[in-house]
Structure formats: C-alpha cells, structure tokens
Scaffold this motif. Structure first.
Motif: not given
Lengths: 483, 483
Positions: A121, A317, A322, A325, B151, B347
């Motif tokens: 993240n 990502s 991220p 997608r 994510y 994910y």
C-alpha cells in the motif's frame, strides 16, 4: 378477498398480483380454480379493467395461471408442497452453513497502527488526484469515448498496449509488439490465464522457495503440481530446477521476492539455456523493476532471451497504484494462437475508461515524470530505513534486499522469533510483517525474519519507529520509557 | 576503447556500462580480464571517477564483473557462447511461431455497418458522461479516497456491496448479506471463481442447449465435463437434467439466452427440488432482468430458493455499460468458507475508483433513474422492431424471446439459412448475427435463425433496416431498387 391499499407504494396491479400469487402458493387457490373475470374483479375493486389484466398477465407469464380460450384464467399446479416445505433432510451441504458476519467487512483497516511497515500500500500523497480528474474528463470527451459502451478487445485497448510496448522497450529492454500484450486485472489474473494455457500439456510449475504466496496460490488453485526450488545467494538454484520435472518456472529475477536477490547474468543465461534445452517456459515477474536506488534497473530476462522462452509480467500496482488493479503480460508470439484459441470468446477485465485514462497518462509524459518523482521519494525512505537500522541495530540484524523495491527483509542473527518480533512491535502500535507464508515447505524457514515495507511511512516516522523497535526488541529493560 | 558521445541522451556512466557489457558479451573481454582502474579510466575519458564507479557498480550487481579486494574489477565468465548462439535445434515450440499482425489490433470496429443489430453494445447516448465526471471528482475527494492507493478487500468495496444488496432485495427479491457478495470483472470472471470452488468435488456442469457460449467456454477452459440439456418451450428440460450425472447447472431462467424463454414457476420449483434431492447447485445468470417491457420483471430463482441452492449472478454490462467490466455474484453462506479458503490471498479485480463511483451512483438514486430511462428507451426500440417485423415479414418468421431483454431470435419458417441471411444483409450494410455458436452440439441447430440486438439502433433505423431486409430476404427481384 383482495385488498387494495391506496397508501401503499406498490402499484395497484402489483398488489393484486402479489395477493393472488400468495393464495396460489398457500394453496388457497388450487389447480383448476378459475380466477374472477377481469371485468368482475375490476368492478369489485373499483379499478380499471386494464389494471386487473396487467396482474393476470404477470401471473400468466410466470406460470401461476394460464389463459384458456373461453374459460378465462385458470390456476395451474405449482406443486406447492415442494415450494413451502423444501426437503432439507437429504442436504449434506446445508449443515456447513457459515454464519454471516457483516462487521467483518469493515474490519481490515490498515490504518489502525501508528507506524505501519506495510508492503504494497501507499499513502495518498503519491496518487495524482487532480490530474486523474482532468484525464477522466479528457477521456470522456475523446473521440473514442463511445467505446465505454462497448465490449472491447479482450487483450485491452490498442492505444494503451502501444504505450506499454514503448515504455518497456526503452526502460526494460523488452522487445515485443502490441499484439503480444494482454492487459490484466493484476498479476494473479495474468497467471490464471497462463495456467489455462499450459494446464493440458504440463501442469507442473517450479517456484522460488521462498517466493510470493499470492502467485503460488494461483498455481495451486489451478491444480498445478508445485516444485519449490531453493533460492541461493545468486537466485534460484538452477541445478535443482534441472533435476525437477517442471517445464515452467515462475521467478522474480530482478529483485527476488521476498529476499531481494538479483539474479546475475551467468544464472540468467544458464536459466535461458535450461529453457532452450527442455522446451521450457520462464514466467518473469518484474513486479517492482522501476525502483532501484543506487544503480540503474537490472535489464529484464526477456530482453536477453533470443528464443521466446519468457512470458513477461509487469504491473502498475507498485509504480502507480495497487487500487487500479491493472497489470500486463507479454506473451511470446508462438503462444498467441493458443491464447486466442482458449480465450477467443472472452471479454477484457479492465474497465475501458481506466485503460483510456492510463493511456493518456503515459502518452502525456506523466508516467515517466511520476516514476522519477516517486523513485526519489522512495529512495529517501529507503536510505533512511537502512541507515537507521544499521546505526541502531548494527550487527544484531542482517538486511536483505536493500537498494531496490519497496521492502526489505530483516534477519535476526541471535534467532529472535518472527511471531515474537511482530507481537512485541504490535504492543507499541508498530506493524511489521511475517515472512513465513512465503515458504511452501514451512520447515525450510528459520523463523527469525520479518518483512518491512517502507512506502507508507515518511522519514521521520521511519526513524521514530526503528528507534522504538530497537528498544523493545534488544533492550527490554528500557521499554517502559518508550511510550 | 570506450567512446563517449557528448550529444547522446544516455548519461555518460551508462555509455561506459553499455560498451563494457557489449565487450564482455562479444568476448572481447573474457573471464579474468581486469578492467582499467576507475582512476585510470576516468582520466582517460576525462570524466569524474564517480561516473566510472557507477558504471562498474552496475556491471558488478548484474554479474558481469566482480570486485576483488586488491585486484579491482575482474571480468566474470558469462558463458558467452550460450548468450550469442542460442540452441534452437531442440526447439519444437519455436516452429509454431505466429507472425504478428499489428493491424489486426484495430480491425474490429463495430461501426463499419450502417445498421448494426449488434447484441451487447450500446450507442453512447445511454452513458451518463457528465455525471460520471462529477462522481469521479466526488470519489477522489471523498473521505476514503486514500483507498485508491491500497490493496482493498478481495470481495469488493463494502459500500458498493451494501448498495447492490439493497437493490437486489427490492428489485429482484434476492435475499443476501453484503458478506455473500463478490464484485467481479464480468460474469466470466465470476464463473471462473465458481469453477475453482467446485473443480475438486464435481467438475461436471449442465448447461442449456442452446445457451450462452461465453459462459460455456469458461467451463471448458476449467476442464469441466459439459452436459448440454435441451431447452423446451418452458425452459431447461429437467428430466434430462435428472438423468445426467451433473450436480451443477448453469441457467438463465428469467430470459433464457438466446431463446428468451421464461422458466415458469412449476419448473423453477421442480429445479430447486432437483437441487435439494441431489446436493445440487444452480448457477442463476440474471443477466438482463432489468428489461421486461410489458410486465414486471420475473422474480429471481434465488428469491424462491429456501435451501441456499442458488448462486446468483448479475451484471452492470446490460443495464449500465459493458465497458465497465463489472458484475457481481451472490454466494450461498455455506460456500463462503470454501471461497475464503481458496481465495484468501487474492486481490480484487475491479479498480477501487470505479467501485466507489458506482457506489455513489447507486446511493444517489442515479441508478434507478437510469434504469427507468433506458427501459423506456429500449421498450420503444423493442416495440418498433417487433411491430415492423410482424407487419413486413408476417408469417414468414417466428419471433422468439420478445417482450424482454435487448435481443430477439428470428426463426425463418421456410428454412432460409443463417449464413445466407447474414451474407445477404451484409451486402446492404446491415449486420445481423449468427446463433449457431450457442449450440454445444452443432447438429441440434436447425440453421434457420439469426440473432438481432436492438440497443444500438434508433427507431427510424430499425424501420429502415427491416424494410430493406424484407426486400432482400423475401423479394429478391426488388432488391435492385433497395439501395
């Protein structure tokens, strides 16, 4: 008796429909019963005949009644016993019902910690919010914006593929045509497609041990036999690979995940040679190649492959976000016919609008500027983390995988245990991460390491957190004073 | 001899690196050769010593040279023969190389026809462009916009799932919690997840014959054994289903694709009974339930299922836009633990921003308003198509699946052949579509039908096109005058 509620939000025809349906389900009305004529019921309820006809029509198309010429509407047999008393006795599966827990939906907030060494993240400072609004408007006004209402090309927007092709050629040495590029919803999606391509001929895969579990689970869910191959100080152990029966290997050669090892040129050539000799295929996951802080990026394996042995995977990502997608895969040309044969009737998985926005983002030069900017920002965080760890923890730890990417692995030379390290940190609102899940064979893991990502914290926070960690991990008598 | 080009865009250290690397690959420099000292080379090239060190460092981390204490930088063995002369002789796969054709990327424009009876795409009048810009800005300024850099939850945004839950409860009678909802990148993605859930225990699937080929290919690519079950005038033939060994059935009960048949309540109960008796699972694809023009929508099968036998699939492709690549699946609660076990490390596949925008779109009431608006628009197109076909072609055709959805099937009572019908229309720039691909067993198809979608054309165009089709299909001597 049908009751019309004038205050109901339901239209009158629907109220009539619902009540007759209920009577049929409950058995008040049974097979062969004749409904009132539409004229009679309309008069009785003081509604228009058309309203009643609508109700009967709905009951009729759903099969509750049928219209017989000359007889009006007759109730049909709906086998109401089955309807009301479903047979549960034979139901093995039913016993396994999991009780739903709505609150669990909202329970995975990564912001519960004061210092979060999360990998993957990013804080919101890196996302180009206002530019995104502008490019969204631009995309929605562009000449091909009508494509937002189409089922588009399964491999992704041609314009975006051209941009990716050009980027990879310049920055990763990747040689391909846009036709070889497939836009995917993340690397797990790409790997799933690859599994389907090879599932018939060779459902065995060699993976790095340790290696990325998020990829491994895709191979497992596709019933591939897993061959874990140990990672040495110069990357995957090619002798072990040669001794396995796998013809496909999944690797992260530019920055092995999680150890951070760079595969040197000798091993790369050796690996390509293995692929040539064995009709093998190498899946190169180049997940964070954009980030190398004290040297140039390592050229991709694909760029030195002369025999089309490499399937190349890249992602947005790590370098952009991220939450997009979005990733891409480069298939060798000889695999395209197989790919097209399997997925000819498939649709793309990434929304058209996002593809268009990122295409504009890249063609406008924003992507390269963004990479330069975030690389500098992460370099500062990286250098701060390494310097602070080195100066405070000294010879008590070994730092693996530094100088690149967005994480390091910290190994504890005196054998402090992973779970203890994590729990101890947690008590001081610091989140560091386990690494055990990256071993396929758990016994191979020495249990004295943790993973630390550094993209979520600023430099001050990194120094503060490492200072606390030093005290609580190595100098427990002082911990009282830490908070 | 290293040559520095001052006009090159490449930094000097990179020029040095590239030339030494080239020499090593070509064998000009071989194993054991010592590179000039950084001091000497810097002097020779009139560059800073730091620049040369950068070049050597890069060569070193990539494995071309190594730094030996006291000896400087020594060239390592890179097995350059393998590098330069890859072994192609053993390469079976290489022979199958498909020549890339870049132009094929741009070659699938659905706008090449004057009248396109395409099913699935929409003209751009139905997409809420300006609202989308506004909601994008709103989403990027919202309190949870930092999630764009995370994510996020594998099942999709909780807020969006709540919106979908509420919508389905009111409009489709679907009873579920948000925890049961998985946001997917289209129904093919949902079906792929379902295949993985059942691949170990029961890799056999019953499908409708004819039925949607885009779903069938997903089952085939997951190595499921296909049991085609014929579709009768009241839906899938349940006796045939009972006689098959499949425990899972994929159906489109509210508007069978492509025939448009509504499964009546008796068969729905019968089908649920089959599932109860056989530990069976019903995959209900409710792909276009929003569009029923002369009655209310047919309640979903899930809404009358009391035993959690139904996996429900819905999509935004038909009601909002296929370019969104967004759908949802409702899992029965007892399947959640299996789902979580398989996909714990997965994910999500749909971008966070789009999920947020659609969540705002639904919560703001735009979604329901949009549905009312497009339903009215499609009703007009539908009625125009049916009326024009009926009045012009009369008893020469049978119209299947009208009063709902976005397509009809046209059957030719005098046996005109599908391909002739399509080719004849094409000559007049009218595109009508084959239906043969929907039969698993091609021999079951009588070859006298075509598919016509009506979402891309306006009412005038529909009348014009049908008028031409009437002449060219049934009155060939007049065709000269058509154009």
């Amino acid at each position: 008796m049908i009751y019309i509620n004038d205050k109901s939000e339901l239209p009158i025809y629907q109220q009539i429909y619902e009540q007759i349906k209920e009577d049929i389900i409950k058995g008040v009305l049974v097979e062969g019963d004749k409904l009132n004529s539409t004229r009679a019921l309309a008069k009785e309820l003081c509604v228009s005949r058309n309203t009643v006809e609508n109700s009967y029509y709905q009951l009729s198309i759903e099969g509750y009644v049928e219209s017989l010429p000359g007889s009006g509407f007759i109730v049909k047999n709906i086998n109401e016993e089955l309807f009301l008393y479903p047979n549960e006795s034979s139901d093995e599966l039913h016993k396994n019902i999991v009780k739903g827990n709505e609150s669990s939906l909202f329970n995975d907030d990564p912001l519960l910690y004061k210092y979060n060494f999360q990998y993957g993240n990013f804080d919101d400072s890196t996302f180009p919010y206002s530019l995104w609004r502008r490019l969204t408007a631009e995309a929605l006004l562009s000449i091909d914006t009508k494509k937002i209402n189409f089922y588009n090309h399964k491999q992704g927007e041609p314009g975006l593929r051209m941009e990716i092709m050009n980027y990879l050629k310049i920055f990763r040495g990747v040689s391909c045509t846009a036709e070889q590029i497939v836009i995917c919803s993340g690397n797990q999606h790409a790997l799933d497609l690859i599994c389907k391509i090879f599932s018939k001929c060779s459902p065995e895969i060699a993976i790095e041990e340790p290696g990325y579990d998020g990829s491994r689970i895709v191979f497992e869910n596709n019933d591939f036999e897993i061959h874990p191959i140990s990672v040495k100080s110069d990357g995957i152990n090619i002798s072990e690979l040669e001794n396995s029966s796998a013809k496909i290997v999944y690797i992260t050669p530019s920055h092995q995940f999680p150890t951070g090892i760079i595969m040197p040129i000798q091993n790369r050539i050796h690996l390509l040679h293995w692929a040539n000799q064995n009709d093998g295929v190498i899946i190169e996951d180049d997940y964070d190649s954009e980030f190398r802080y004290h040297s140039r990026p390592i050229p991709s394996l694909q760029s030195i492959d002369k025999n089309e042995r490499v399937i190349y995977l890249g992602t947005f990502s790590k370098a952009l976000s991220p939450g997009l997608r979005m990733s891409y895969m480069i298939l060798p040309k000889w695999l395209l016919s197989k790919y097209n044969q399997l997925f000819n009737s498939y649709y793309p998985t990434v929304p058209w609008l996002q593809q268009k926005i990122i295409s504009l983002y890249m063609s406008g030069g924003h992507w390269e500027r963004h990479l330069r900017k975030v690389r500098l920002s992460y370099k500062k965080k990286h250098d701060t983390l390494i310097q602070t760890l080195t100066s405070l923890m000294g010879d008590k730890v070994i730092i693996h995988g530094n100088n690149a990417g967005l994480h390091i692995v910290l190994e504890f030379v005196n054998g402090e245990k992973q779970d203890w390290l994590i729990e101890t940190a947690k008590a001081y609102k610091i989140k560091v991460y386990p690494i055990s899940q990256f071993w396929y064979t758990k016994e191979n893991y020495s249990n004295n390491m943790i993973l630390m990502g550094f993209s979520m914290l600023n430099e001050e926070e990194i120094i503060e957190a490492v200072t606390i960690l030093k005290k609580i991990w190595f100098n427990q008598k002082d911990t009282e004073a830490v908070t």
